[in-house]
Enzyme design. Structure first.
Site, PDB file in Angstrom:
ATOM      1  N   HIS A  62     142.122  67.835  39.995  1.00  0.00           N
ATOM      2  CA  HIS A  62     140.701  67.506  40.147  1.00  0.00           C
ATOM      3  C   HIS A  62     140.446  66.851  41.506  1.00  0.00           C
ATOM      4  CE1 HIS A  62     136.743  65.879  38.559  1.00  0.00           C
ATOM      5  NE2 HIS A  62     136.964  65.073  39.579  1.00  0.00           N
ATOM      6  N   GLU A  63     141.250  65.838  41.820  1.00  0.00           N
ATOM      7  CA  GLU A  63     141.063  65.137  43.094  1.00  0.00           C
ATOM      8  C   GLU A  63     141.458  66.022  44.280  1.00  0.00           C
ATOM      9  OE1 GLU A  63     139.435  62.569  42.986  1.00  0.00           O
ATOM     10  OE2 GLU A  63     139.681  61.896  40.930  1.00  0.00           O
ATOM     11  N   HIS A  66     138.545  68.227  45.300  1.00  0.00           N
ATOM     12  CA  HIS A  66     137.606  67.526  46.178  1.00  0.00           C
ATOM     13  C   HIS A  66     138.118  67.515  47.617  1.00  0.00           C
ATOM     14  CE1 HIS A  66     134.943  66.122  43.079  1.00  0.00           C
ATOM     15  NE2 HIS A  66     135.844  65.361  42.494  1.00  0.00           N
TER      16      HIS A  66
END
Length: 274
Positions: A62-63, A66
């Protein structure tokens, strides 16, 4: 006098090399999956390890989503900070991004979103790119949920009608853990797309707000997590939220009863408490 344009900063040579920490998380997930499938040792502990390591793996991805979108949108500083190495120890807020989401999974079975990749907005050239950077994280959770749902859509998991198990129950613990992981990804996606200040959903909208609204947004952003907790604490909202999550899960072939079984199995310490 004519000057030359400044060279774009180059990423460190190992910027895209997965960190040993991430490799360890992947290895633990694979081993825990094998242990759960074979019933090695205490299968409830196996389920716990599989769910937590799988959830931690999804947090890293998820990170990373980004960061990688930010990198190709113009912010090469994310490479210098180590965000592209999938190392959770590099996050600016490991408590909010790793520890708190794991605790909430253990206590409440909710995939709480976390936010820790710091992006320098001055390097991003458009509002659309800023919104895309924020959307990349929850979109990754959606993709993860779809991947986890593939075996269920293909009919490989146990067949459950309501709460009744139909047919063979072989490797039930493994499928229950997989179902729980899929539901966690769905909860993370839904929560992250809510237009709450400080969460990805709010950050998707933030670049498009007028300056006065942006100032108000920035004022409330640090309290987004608290607002989310208050909302989920309300029993009626909590019920509606999970009803929506399970509806999505069933559309993907994931049985709510199976994921609930996974959650009960994961809480191996409940046997010790009587």
């Amino acid at each position: 006098m004519t000057g030359f344009p400044a060279a774009r900063p180059r990423a460190p040579r190992n910027a895209f090399v997965p960190s040993p920490v991430f490799v360890g998380i992947v290895a633990l997930t694979v081993v825990a999956g094998w242990m759960t499938w074979t019933g090695f040792g205490n299968v409830k502990v196996d389920v716990f390890l599989l769910v937590i390591s799988g959830w931690l793996l999804s947090l890293c991805l998820h990170e990373y989503a980004h960061a990688i979108v930010a990198f190709f949108s113009g912010d090469h500083e994310v490479a210098e900070r180590g965000y592209l190495r999938l190392d959770p120890l590099k996050y600016t807020h490991p408590l909010l991004s790793i520890i708190l989401p794991i605790v909430v999974v253990i206590l409440g079975g909710i995939g709480l979103p976390g936010g820790a990749v710091w992006v320098n907005h001055e390097h991003i050239g458009s509002k659309a790119k800023l919104s895309l950077i924020s959307a990349a994280g929850p979109l990754t959770n959606m993709v993860f949920a779809l991947v986890l749902a593939v075996p269920f859509l293909a009919g490989l998991g146990p067949q459950i009608e309501g709460t009744t198990l139909l047919g063979d129950s072989g490797h039930l613990e493994f499928w229950a853990a997989l179902a729980l992981l899929a539901v966690l990804q769905i909860t993370a996606s839904v929560l992250n797309f809510l237009p709450v200040p400080g969460l990805d959903g709010g950050n998707i909208l933030q670049p498009w707000l007028s300056p006065p609204y942006q100032r108000a947004y920035n004022l409330f952003a640090p309290y987004g997590f608290m607002l989310l907790f208050v909302l989920l604490w309300q029993s009626q909202l909590n019920e509606l939220f999970f009803r929506f999550v399970y509806w999505i899960g069933e559309a993907l072939g994931v049985s709510p009863a199976l994921s609930a079984t996974g959650y009960e199995l994961m809480r191996f310490w409940s046997d010790w408490l009587g």
